[in-house]
Design an enzyme around this catalytic site. Structure first.
Site, PDB file in Angstrom:
ATOM      1  N   GLY A   7      13.835  23.850   8.799  1.00 39.76           N
ATOM      2  CA  GLY A   7      13.287  22.407   8.870  1.00 39.76           C
ATOM      3  C   GLY A   7      13.608  22.077  10.217  1.00 39.76           C
TER       4      GLY A   7
ATOM      5  N   GLY B 209       9.682  26.281   2.858  1.00 39.66           N
ATOM      6  CA  GLY B 209      10.252  24.926   2.723  1.00 39.66           C
ATOM      7  C   GLY B 209       8.950  24.204   2.920  1.00 39.66           C
ATOM      8  N   GLY B 210       8.994  23.547   4.063  1.00 39.73           N
ATOM      9  CA  GLY B 210       8.127  22.344   4.588  1.00 39.73           C
ATOM     10  C   GLY B 210       6.471  23.007   4.198  1.00 39.73           C
TER      11      GLY B 210
ATOM     12  CD  GLU C 184      18.060  22.253   2.823  1.00 40.24           C
ATOM     13  OE1 GLU C 184      17.538  22.054   1.641  1.00 40.24           O
ATOM     14  OE2 GLU C 184      17.179  22.742   3.583  1.00 40.24           O
TER      15      GLU C 184
ATOM     16  CD  GLU D 134      15.927  29.926   3.155  1.00 35.25           C
ATOM     17  OE1 GLU D 134      14.622  29.951   3.219  1.00 35.25           O
ATOM     18  OE2 GLU D 134      16.643  28.969   2.749  1.00 35.25           O
TER      19      GLU D 134
ATOM     20  CG  ASN E 189      13.575  25.361  -1.736  1.00 31.35           C
ATOM     21  OD1 ASN E 189      13.578  24.300  -2.513  1.00 31.35           O
ATOM     22  ND2 ASN E 189      14.632  25.421  -0.828  1.00 31.35           N
ATOM     23  CD1 TRP E 190       7.372  23.303  -3.450  1.00 35.98           C
ATOM     24  CD2 TRP E 190       6.820  22.108  -5.060  1.00 35.98           C
ATOM     25  NE1 TRP E 190       6.320  23.882  -3.742  1.00 35.98           N
ATOM     26  CE2 TRP E 190       6.017  23.063  -4.919  1.00 35.98           C
ATOM     27  CE3 TRP E 190       6.920  21.354  -6.093  1.00 35.98           C
ATOM     28  CZ2 TRP E 190       5.008  23.137  -6.038  1.00 35.98           C
ATOM     29  CZ3 TRP E 190       5.784  21.343  -6.932  1.00 35.98           C
ATOM     30  CH2 TRP E 190       4.699  22.198  -6.827  1.00 35.98           C
ATOM     31  CE  LYS E 191      14.260  23.554   2.068  1.00 37.53           C
ATOM     32  NZ  LYS E 191      14.838  23.209   3.619  1.00 37.53           N
TER      33      LYS E 191
ATOM     34  CG  HIS F 238      18.660  26.433   0.289  1.00 39.03           C
ATOM     35  ND1 HIS F 238      18.965  25.585   1.342  1.00 39.03           N
ATOM     36  CD2 HIS F 238      17.463  26.869   0.679  1.00 39.03           C
ATOM     37  CE1 HIS F 238      17.918  25.598   2.107  1.00 39.03           C
ATOM     38  NE2 HIS F 238      16.859  26.442   1.554  1.00 39.03           N
TER      39      HIS F 238
ATOM     40  CB  SER G 261      10.362  26.936  10.964  1.00 41.94           C
ATOM     41  OG  SER G 261      11.318  25.857  11.197  1.00 41.94           O
TER      42      SER G 261
HETATM   43  P1  13P Z   1      11.498  25.321   6.324  1.00 40.31           P
HETATM   44  O1  13P Z   1      10.367  26.150   6.103  1.00 40.31           O
HETATM   45  O2  13P Z   1      11.126  23.786   5.961  1.00 40.31           O
HETATM   46  O3  13P Z   1      12.049  25.603   7.531  1.00 40.31           O
HETATM   47  O4  13P Z   1      12.586  25.462   5.015  1.00 40.31           O
HETATM   48  C1  13P Z   1      13.213  26.847   4.623  1.00 40.31           C
HETATM   49  C2  13P Z   1      13.838  26.757   3.446  1.00 40.31           C
HETATM   50  O5  13P Z   1      14.998  26.127   3.436  1.00 40.31           O
HETATM   51  C3  13P Z   1      13.432  27.270   2.396  1.00 40.31           C
HETATM   52  O6  13P Z   1      14.375  27.410   1.307  1.00 40.31           O
END
Ligand code: 13P
Length: 250
Positions: free
Chosen positions: A172, A233-234, A96, A166, A9-11, A94, A212
């Site tokens: 994050g 994510g990251g 977020e 999640e 997920n590149w957000k 998600h 993470s």
């Molecule tokens: P991180 O891997 O950056 O913690 O993010 C997880 C995430 O929100 C994937 O959708």
């Protein structure tokens, strides 16, 4: 045997040029057939990324959708539009989106139904906050998210969908759920799905862990019985790290 999924997920990261550079490195850097690999670029880069990946083993997900097909909904993107742009999957609910954009279990439910109507595979995100975990409410929160978020779906629709656990406190933050905590939550989710949709759907459903995930912890998490992949994510923004995570499936 459930095929594992590694989804990135590149957000709200990556310009079109940066997105193309990343997928080219992923496509040529890791020919992986044993694992399903998905990338979820921002909507601006999605058509170009999907075009480049059309014959690749890597699939494309959108990061959200609106439940109506067409209409006067400024700024929104619907399932037909996302399919037209090349998406095969869509991330829904998600944390977020729940935190910053007013997403609720009820809107999640409408979005899942819209995705399934247009054969976009939903990746449905659920998970508790730190306050909820500390109050001992993990099971209760997951139960509400599943009962309300997945209301009205058929066994087959659930079997073909993807759920991502999640924990909000692990996103994050660099804090990962311990393998035991993650496996425990995944078992709870599979039990809730069994209760609502039966054994067959629960056995087929892929449940990903997100929060993470990085090369240093992916192997251990992905070796657990009820963890069928990762939503990253990251670490998915960096080709080397994402390829290492994909390789840690095997
Ligand atoms: P991180 O891997 O950056 O913690 O993010 C997880 C995430 O929100 C994937 O959708």
């Amino acid at each position: 045997m459930r095929t594992k999924i590694i989804a990135g997920n590149w957000k709200m990261y990556k310009t079109i040029a940066e997105a193309l550079e990343l997928v080219k490195t992923l496509h040529y850097g890791c020919q992986c057939n044993a694992t399903e690999v998905i990338v979820s670029p921002p909507a601006t880069a999605l058509p170009k990324v999907a075009e480049f990946l059309k014959d690749s083993y890597i699939k494309v997900a959108a990061q959200d959708l609106f439940w109506e097909d067409f209409g006067a909904y400024t700024g929104a993107l619907s399932a037909p539009l996302l399919k037209d742009a090349g998406a095969e999957y869509v991330i829904i609910g998600h944390s977020e989106r729940r935190q910053y954009f007013g997403e609720t279990n009820e809107t999640v439910n409408k979005k899942i139904k819209a995705a399934l109507k247009h054969t976009l595979i939903p990746i449905i995100c659920i998970g508790e906050t730190l306050t909820e975990r500390e109050a001992g409410q993990v099971g209760e929160v997951l139960a509400t998210q599943i009962t309300n978020g997945l209301a009205g779906l058929t066994e087959k629709e659930i079997a073909d969908s993807v759920v991502a656990y999640e924990p909000v406190w692990a996103i994050g933050t660099g804090k990962t759920a311990s393998p035991a905590e993650a496996e425990e939550a995944h078992v709870i989710i599979r039990q809730l799905i069994t209760k609502q949709f039966g054994n067959d759907a629960a056995n087929k459903l892929r449940i990903l862990y997100g929060g993470s995930v990085k090369p240093a912890n992916s192997k251990e998490l992905l070796s657990l019985e009820n963890i069928d992949g990762a939503l990253v994510g990251g670490a998915s923004l960096n080709a080397k790290d994402f390829i290492e995570i994909i390789k840690s499936c095997t």
